[in-house]
Scaffold this active site. Structure first.
Site, PDB file in Angstrom:
ATOM      1  N   ASP A 172      -0.177   3.727  -4.842  1.00  0.00           N
ATOM      2  CA  ASP A 172      -1.299   3.216  -3.821  1.00  0.00           C
ATOM      3  C   ASP A 172      -2.493   2.799  -4.136  1.00  0.00           C
ATOM      4  O   ASP A 172      -3.020   1.699  -3.919  1.00  0.00           O
ATOM      5  CB  ASP A 172      -1.013   4.189  -2.721  1.00  0.00           C
ATOM      6  N   LEU A 173      -3.079   3.953  -4.995  1.00  0.00           N
ATOM      7  CA  LEU A 173      -4.801   3.807  -5.288  1.00  0.00           C
ATOM      8  C   LEU A 173      -4.847   2.786  -6.179  1.00  0.00           C
ATOM      9  O   LEU A 173      -5.840   1.921  -6.180  1.00  0.00           O
ATOM     10  CB  LEU A 173      -5.010   5.208  -5.657  1.00  0.00           C
TER      11      LEU A 173
END
Length: 428
Positions: A172-173
Site C-alpha cells: 500500500d505504502l
C-alpha cells in the site's frame, strides 16, 4: 514566506477519492509538498479510516495523521448533483487521485474519459490492487494479498516459521509513493505538452518492483529465494546477532568492515578461514559463521556490543521498538516530529516528511479535517453560489460539518455533517 520559497507544489490542486492508504498516503506526500488537496468523501461517515481507532474526542487518530494539510468536501457521488459538483471541481483541478476498485469511478460517470471531457489537462492517477487491466483487475486487492501474490510473504519470516507479512503495509505504502512520484513527473510533462494522462499504479507491481535481489538471483540462476529471518539474501554477516540481553543488527560485508568486525570481537581466526573469504562465501556458510559469531556476542550486552562495533567503524544498530523511535534523541534533534492543530482533538503529533529541502520546505499545516469542513468554501471557490451549495446540501448531494462550542473545553466539537437521515453512500 515568499512565493519563491513556497513549498514545491504550491499552486497545484489535487482531488482525492478513495480511502485507507494508497490514495490518501499518496496525496499526503503531495500535500506536504504544498499541493492543495481536496478530499472528496461520502457524506455518511466519510472515508473508512474515520471509523478506525484509536479515537480522541470522537475523531480518528489515524485519520488526523493520514490526512493532514487537506480539505474535506462531502459529496454523494451517486447523486446527479454530487456527480455534477465533482465534475465542476475537476474542471479546474490539476490532478485527480483515486483508489476505488477498477471500473467504480467509470460506473459513477467519473472515469478518466468523463473527467478528461471537462478538463483535457487533468492528470488522473488510479491506484488499485492489481492494476486497471489483466485477469485479476476486478478482484479485491488489499495489502496482504499483494504481499502474498507479489512474493514478499515467501521471503519474510523465519526459515522454519509461518509465512509473515512485513510489519507495515508495504505494498500500500510503496504504491502510494509511486503514485506521488508519477504525479510529479506527469506535472512536469504537462507543463511542456499542455496535456494530461491516466496513471495506473498497482499494489502488486509496486511490491514486485522491490524484489531487486530476488530477480537478479532467479533470472541468473533460476534459484528461488526463501525466508531468511533478518539475514540478507546473498551477503553475510548482515542480520540481527544475538547478545546477552537482546539483538544487534550488523552489516560487515565489505573487506574493511569484515576485518574490523572480527578484530573488535577477538575473532581474527575467522579472517583466516577460506570459507569466509568474501561476503558471498560467508553467506553460503552462514549457519556455521553465525554460530561462531554468537559464541562471542552472547557474552556481551547490547550496549557493550554496539559501543565496540561503533568504535571499530562497523555498521550496526540495536533493535528499537516504537516507544524508542518516537522519543529518539536523533529524530528530536532533527525536528522530525511536529505538532499540528485540530478543531476537536486539539494538538496532534505528526510524523514528519523525510523530504528535506534547503529552500522550499515541506508544509506543516493542520491535522486531517472533520468531515465536510470545507464543503462550502471549496465549492464556492469553484464558482458555486451560496444558494447552489445550500441546494446541494438540502438535496442530500452534499454535506457540511457543523462545529459547536464545547462548554469548558476551550474548543469545538464536531457535530458531524448536516444531511438528511436516509442517505445513500457513494462507492467506497
Amino acid at each position: 514566506m515568499s512565493m519563491e520559497d513556497a513549498a514545491p507544489l504550491a499552486g497545484i490542486t489535487v482531488l482525492e477519492v478513495g480511502g485507507f492508504i494508497a490514495a490518501p498516503f499518496a496525496t499526503l506526500q503531495l500535500a506536504d509538498l504544498g499541493a492543495r488537496i481536496v478530499k472528496v468523501e461520502n457524506p455518511t461517515g466519510g472515508e473508512p479510516v474515520r471509523a478506525t481507532g484509536p479515537f480522541v474526542a470522537g475523531e480518528s487518530a489515524p485519520f488526523a495523521r493520514f490526512n493532514r494539510n487537506k480539505e474535506s468536501v462531502a459529496l454523494d457521488l451517486k447523486s446527479s448533483g454530487g456527480r455534477d459538483a465533482f465534475l465542476r471541481l475537476a474542471a479546474t483541478a490539476d490532478v485527480l487521485v483515486e483508489n476505488l476498485r477498477p471500473g467504480a469511478m467509470a460506473a459513477l460517470g467519473l472515469g478518466y474519459d468523463d473527467v478528461r471531457n471537462v478538463n483535457p489537462r487533468i492528470i488522473y492517477a488510479s491506484a488499485s490492487g492489481w492494476g486497471q487491466s489483466g485477469p485479476l483487475a476486478a478482484q479485491p486487492g488489499l495489502d496482504i494479498m499483494a504481499q502474498a501474490r507479489g512474493g514478499l510473504m515467501s521471503i519474510t519470516g523465519d526459515p522454519d516459521g509461518d509465512p509473515a507479512k512485513t510489519g507495515v503495509p508495504i505494498c500500500d505504502l510503496v504504491c502510494a509513493l509511486y503514485v506521488a512520484l508519477a504525479v510529479t513527473a506527469a506535472l512536469r510533462e504537462q507543463a511542456h505538452s499542455g496535456q494530461g494522462q491516466h496513471i495506473d499504479v498497482s499494489l502488486l507491481e509496486s511490491g514486485v518492483s522491490l524484489a531487486v535481489w530476488e530477480a537478479a538471483k532467479y533470472f541468473t540462476t533460476g534459484e528461488v529465494g526463501g525466508r531468511l529471518g533478518s539475514a540478507h539474501q546473498s551477503m553475510a554477516p548482515y542480520q540481527a546477532i544475538r547478545c546477552a540481553d537482546g539483538y544487534v543488527t550488523v552489516g560487515a560485508v565489505t573487506p574493511k568492515t569484515w576485518k574490523a568486525f572480527c578484530t573488535a570481537l577477538d575473532l581474527e581466526s575467522l579472517l583466516e578461514d577460506t570459507r569466509y573469504a568474501d561476503s558471498f562465501s560467508r553467506h553460503a556458510h552462514r549457519d556455521e559463521l553465525i554460530a561462531s559469531i554468537e559464541a562471542a556476542t552472547t557474552a556481551r550486552s547490547t550496549a557493550e556490543l554496539v559501543d565496540a562495533l561503533e568504535v571499530a567503524g562497523v555498521p550496526c544498530a540495536p533493535i528499537a521498538d516504537y516507544s524508542d523511535v518516537f522519543t529518539s534523541a536523533h529524530l528530536g534533534e532533527r525536528d522530525f516530529f511536529w505538532d499540528s492543530s485540530h478543531p476537536t482533538i486539539g494538538t496532534v503529533r505528526q510524523i514528519g516528511s523525510p523530504m528535506r529541502f534547503s529552500r522550499t520546505p515541506v508544509r506543516r499545516g493542520p491535522a486531517g479535517p472533520v468531515l465536510g469542513a470545507d464543503t462550502q468554501t471549496v465549492l464556492m471557490s469553484a464558482g458555486f453560489t451560496s444558494d447552489e451549495v445550500k441546494a446541494l446540501v438540502e438535496a442530500g448531494a452534499a454535506a457540511e460539518a457543523v462545529l459547536t462550542d464545547v462548554p469548558g473545553h476551550g474548543g469545538h466539537e464536531a457535530a458531524g455533517p448536516t444531511r438528511p437521515r436516509d442517505h445513500t453512500a457513494p462507492v467506497d
